[in-house]
Design an enzyme around this catalytic site. Structure first.
Site, PDB file in Angstrom:
ATOM      1  N   GLU A 158     -26.780   9.141  17.552  1.00 39.01           N
ATOM      2  CA  GLU A 158     -27.543   8.218  17.844  1.00 39.01           C
ATOM      3  C   GLU A 158     -26.912   6.713  17.981  1.00 39.01           C
ATOM      4  O   GLU A 158     -27.566   6.066  18.938  1.00 39.01           O
ATOM      5  CB  GLU A 158     -28.534   7.791  16.628  1.00 39.01           C
ATOM      6  CG  GLU A 158     -29.721   9.058  16.534  1.00 39.01           C
ATOM      7  CD  GLU A 158     -30.328   8.827  15.151  1.00 39.01           C
ATOM      8  OE1 GLU A 158     -31.355   9.699  14.804  1.00 39.01           O
ATOM      9  OE2 GLU A 158     -30.365   8.078  14.434  1.00 39.01           O
ATOM     10  N   HIS A 214     -38.391  11.312  17.817  1.00 31.47           N
ATOM     11  CA  HIS A 214     -38.266  12.408  17.046  1.00 31.47           C
ATOM     12  C   HIS A 214     -39.345  13.578  17.145  1.00 31.47           C
ATOM     13  O   HIS A 214     -39.987  13.892  16.009  1.00 31.47           O
ATOM     14  CB  HIS A 214     -38.076  11.945  15.508  1.00 31.47           C
ATOM     15  CG  HIS A 214     -36.958  10.838  15.202  1.00 31.47           C
ATOM     16  ND1 HIS A 214     -37.246   9.400  15.641  1.00 31.47           N
ATOM     17  CD2 HIS A 214     -35.782  10.693  14.829  1.00 31.47           C
ATOM     18  CE1 HIS A 214     -36.252   8.813  15.446  1.00 31.47           C
ATOM     19  NE2 HIS A 214     -35.408   9.595  14.772  1.00 31.47           N
ATOM     20  N   HIS A 248     -24.844  10.530   9.997  1.00 28.16           N
ATOM     21  CA  HIS A 248     -25.523  11.384   8.943  1.00 28.16           C
ATOM     22  C   HIS A 248     -25.874  12.592   9.728  1.00 28.16           C
ATOM     23  O   HIS A 248     -25.698  12.804  10.746  1.00 28.16           O
ATOM     24  CB  HIS A 248     -27.066  10.618   8.834  1.00 28.16           C
ATOM     25  CG  HIS A 248     -27.823  10.237   9.940  1.00 28.16           C
ATOM     26  ND1 HIS A 248     -27.368   9.574  11.093  1.00 28.16           N
ATOM     27  CD2 HIS A 248     -29.184  10.722  10.276  1.00 28.16           C
ATOM     28  CE1 HIS A 248     -28.357   9.464  11.937  1.00 28.16           C
ATOM     29  NE2 HIS A 248     -29.302  10.280  11.691  1.00 28.16           N
ATOM     30  N   HIS A 296     -32.935   3.435  11.713  1.00 26.54           N
ATOM     31  CA  HIS A 296     -34.302   3.551  11.612  1.00 26.54           C
ATOM     32  C   HIS A 296     -34.750   4.700  10.800  1.00 26.54           C
ATOM     33  O   HIS A 296     -35.737   5.356  11.185  1.00 26.54           O
ATOM     34  CB  HIS A 296     -34.744   3.517  13.155  1.00 26.54           C
ATOM     35  CG  HIS A 296     -34.380   4.779  13.905  1.00 26.54           C
ATOM     36  ND1 HIS A 296     -34.035   4.605  15.221  1.00 26.54           N
ATOM     37  CD2 HIS A 296     -33.959   5.990  13.672  1.00 26.54           C
ATOM     38  CE1 HIS A 296     -33.395   5.740  15.566  1.00 26.54           C
ATOM     39  NE2 HIS A 296     -33.657   6.660  14.619  1.00 26.54           N
TER      40      HIS A 296
END
Length: 417
Positions: free
Chosen positions: A378, A197, A331, A150
């Protein structure tokens, strides 16, 4: 099959459950507004005019005007919220509660001095219980699961018309099949797992698991202005049902009625649905904390998926429901190791998610952080999706791409076999 509510026939009692909270949301929010002195003065100066600023039903407004607390409770009010009304009237709890019993305040106070209301005649009597007959109807079903990264830069590429640029074209090509597939599947509801976030939740409140029970969610302004995408339309009735079922099963959800939704939710919608004027289905946001360590374990996430499936399939409305797990893949967005991509880890994770999700669920937090980067954690949200599906699934689409900005992109479409 509807949720069992074993408390509905306790004499003289209404339990404030998720359904009642949904019905009484605007009434209770009005009550909360009376915590400010200036609002109390405005309410006293013109009760009806002040209430007309709130999206309450006419029945709720009339109950407030009549100070009919039993009626307010029947219409979704909760006594702790309603107390703001009688506090504004300078009336004590005891005086207000007495009005619900048919007694004067003096009679009620005397009853309490004599030891309170006797339980005789006021306890649950199974012999007097009459369970309503519920017609057998086709219930909701989770038919498929989707996983996708996302990344906010993907949303920017879509919004700025850059999807055909050489850098972005290979990524968006990986979602062409997905758009065709979902157009054919036509889900009624998507239960969308994502992490906020620092948009809806600050460090004032960090829920481990939350569920959006509201009617509408606006795209969040993450510093560049809100994305030019449609508002997200929720499914409050199903969300309330899921919340109650899952909490009873031991998962402590935070119920959120008002929040903005950021790229964690809107980018997956754009990847799957394109750029419609309105999203073609209802969406239930399901934020999961993966920002403040420790996040929920893989085992807990996988078990939550199973509880979500049980909840959805006990909802007595014929709905085609999909569950989407978003985030990842490898990431890292901070520190000297920023930019880490681990293709081997990512693809091994996908292989195991398909073949042995139970085994994968035992992977400890630290392995994600060590191997896939600080933000690679995540991926635990994918385990919630997988837990909500059958043990055996049909893989319809698998896609992996590096890079999209700072991140490895992973995408799966799974159908229940």
């Amino acid at each position: 099959m509807a949720l069992d509510k074993p408390y509905i026939d306790i004499p003289g009692t209404r339990i404030f459950d998720a359904d009642m909270a949904r019905i009484g949301f605007h009434l209770n929010q009005f009550c909360m507004s009376l915590m400010k002195a200036e609002n109390r003065e405005r309410f006293r100066a013109g009760e009806r005019a002040y209430m007309d600023e709130w999206a309450m039903s006419e029945a709720q407004k009339h109950a407030v005007l009549d100070r009919d607390y039993n009626r307010m409770i029947a219409l979704g009010g909760n006594i702790y919220f309603l107390s703001k009304i009688f506090s504004s009237d300078h009336i004590s709890y005891q005086s207000a509660v007495a009005t619900m019993t048919g007694m004067t305040q003096e009679e009620y106070a005397q009853m309490m001095l004599e030891g309170g209301r006797s339980p005789e005649g006021w306890l649950f009597n199974p012999e007097k219980t009459v369970k309503p007959e519920t017609p057998q109807t086709a219930g909701a079903k989770i038919t498929a699961g989707v996983t996708t990264s996302h990344i906010p830069a993907i949303g920017a590429a879509i919004d700025l018309g850059k999807t055909e640029e050489p850098y972005w074209q290979p990524l968006f090509a990986g979602y062409e099949y997905s758009k065709q597939w979902i157009a054919e599947q036509k889900p009624d509801v998507v239960l969308l797992l994502y992490n906020d976030h620092a948009s809806a939740f600050s460090l004032d409140l960090v829920p481990t698991f939350a569920i959006g029970s509201g009617e509408v969610y606006k795209p969040a302004d993450e510093g560049w202005g809100p994305r030019p995408v449609p508002d997200v339309i929720g499914h409050p009735k199903l969300a309330a049902h899921i919340a109650q079922s899952v909490i009873i099963d031991g998962f402590d959800l935070t119920i959120v009625n008002t929040m903005d939704v950021d790229h964690g939710l809107t980018v997956p919608l754009s990847l799957m649905f394109g750029q419609p004027e309105a999203w073609p289905c209802r969406i239930i946001p399901f934020p999961v904390n993966v920002v403040l360590y420790p996040p929920p374990s893989g085992r807990r996430c996988y078990a939550l998926g199973k509880a979500l499936r049980k909840a959805v399939e006990s909802f007595d409305e014929d709905l085609n429901v999909q569950i989407w797990g978003t985030g990842g893949m490898s990431h890292q967005l901070q520190g000297p190791r920023a930019g880490l991509i681990n293709k081997a880890f990512d693809n091994d994770f996908i292989d195991q998610l398909l073949a042995d999700p139970e085994g994968l669920s035992h992977k400890p937090h630290v392995d994600y952080v060590r191997e896939s980067g600080s933000e690679g954690i995540e991926l635990v949200m994918w385990l919630i999706m997988r837990g909500a599906l059958n043990d055996k699934v049909t893989l319809k689409h698998r896609f992996y791409h590096v890079p999209a900005s700072n991140t490895a992109v992973g995408h799966l479409i799974l159908e229940n076999s």
